[in-house]
Design a protein around this motif. Structure first.
Motif: not given
Length: 389
Positions: A259-260, A323-328, A356-357
């Protein structure tokens, strides 16, 4: 296969109600033979016969006091549809009965040899007729009659800005909902969300769980489609992502990369049960969300800002997955930490990332999505991602 196309048989004086039927079918991925902007215009007899005998997969007949008296319906449309049905049983006649089945059948006895009640139609409540609910039921019946190829992914178009030239199995057309401004929160809840939910259930009933999405749409539709077809429902989703003049398929099955993006957390009103999420990969924007919160009176317990190292910032499919997984996961963590139950999502991101989110937003509470209006340089509310879907 090509998207299913249906001929609408109706009296032009019922145009307001028929427009609801047409928009609802299009929202479920079903094309109508006539342009929705020309529904009130008369059609030549030869054009009608050609349409019914041509590429239409069926005919929807709207039964009213006016339509059963129409010479064109009685002498051309219904007899032509019955003739095709007798030759090809896959051609369906779907009656929507605002007029009672008994009265409709009696009045059509001299123009149909098959009783209209033999067809799998929709009966409206005579005391409280609801054209929207009846249209949604009719759309589900039509989808259930379609024989999709289970051996390959089903291709679906999701359009609210413009259409694609890709050959598709279904074409969800929301352009009529956006061409005069954004739909209200009520329209999202009563029409758009139920249509995608109905489509998901039909596909599941047919054993279809792999969807390839082609879309020119607003971000809220990406969040919503991903959420309704989310991971726990068993779907695998691919979406064509267009960026920097290239086209790539992003997939929910892609391997995650690093994740950048940076995540910065700010605490707010101790009495609030709301979270605000800002994720913007397009440009530096420090004012619009603050402006919206002040105007709307929205207070938040915590504010999570997800930002890139530079603008605009382009990401890969694997990065989008991460990004989607870490955000959720972060949203779930914040809900547990702060006792919050409502999320407000403000985003300027690729459509594929919004999908994806949404796909990963399980057990995150109620999520309010927003769209950015360039004309007023501010956000406005759109759909709500709710567990009832």
């Amino acid at each position: 296969m090509t998207p299913p196309r249906y001929f609408l048989s109706y009296n032009r004086k019922d145009i307001n109600e028929v427009s609801v039927i047409a928009k609802t079918l299009m929202l479920h991925g079903i094309r109508i033979w006539q342009d929705i902007n020309n529904l009130g215009l008369g059609l030549a007899e030869n054009k009608i016969r050609e349409a019914i005998q041509g590429d239409c997969l069926g005919l929807l007949f709207y039964s009213t006091e006016l339509s059963i008296q129409s010479s064109m319906i009685r002498q051309v449309e219904l007899p032509e549809a019955e003739k095709k049905h007798k030759v090809n049983k896959s051609f369906n006649i779907i009656p929507v009965f605002k007029l009672s089945i008994e009265k409709t059948q009696e009045s059509l006895r001299d123009c149909l040899t098959i009783p209209i009640s033999n067809f799998n139609g929709v009966k409206m409540d005579e005391n409280k007729p609801n054209i929207l609910l009846s249209s949604q039921e009719a759309a589900s019946k039509i989808l259930n009659t379609i024989d999709f190829n289970k051996k390959s992914p089903i291709s679906i178009g999701l359009f609210s800005k413009q259409k694609s030239n890709v050959a598709l199995d279904l074409e969800i057309d929301l352009i009529p909902y956006f061409n005069k401004g954004a739909p209200s929160v009520e329209v999202w809840d009563r029409e758009i969300c139920p249509a995608l939910f109905n489509l998901k259930n039909v596909l599941l009933s047919k054993g279809i769980t792999h969807v390839q999405l082609y879309s020119f749409a607003h971000l809220s539709l990406g969040f919503l489609f991903g959420y309704i077809f989310r991971e726990r429902t068993g779907f695998n989703l691919d979406i064509e992502q267009i960026s920097r003049s290239s086209r790539n398929m992003w997939s929910t099955n892609a391997l995650p990369e690093e994740n950048p993006l940076n995540m910065s957390l700010f605490e707010g009103d101790l009495s609030s049960q709301h979270l605000c999420i800002k994720i913007n990969l397009m440009s530096q924007d420090d004012k619009s969300i603050v402006t919206f919160c002040k105007q709307d009176g929205l207070s938040y317990r915590a504010f999570l800002e997800v930002s890139p190292p530079s603008y605009p910032f382009f990401i890969s499919s694997g990065q989008a997955i991460a990004i989607a997984r870490e955000l959720t996961d972060k949203i779930k963590q914040m809900n547990a930490q702060y006792g919050t139950n409502t999320v407000h999502m403000f985003a300027a991101i690729p459509l594929g990332l919004s999908l994806l989110i949404g796909y990963n937003l399980n057990a995150c509470g109620k999520v309010h999505c927003y769209e950015f209006d360039n004309a007023i340089r501010n956000y406005y509310p759109s759909c709500v991602l709710d567990s009832k879907y």
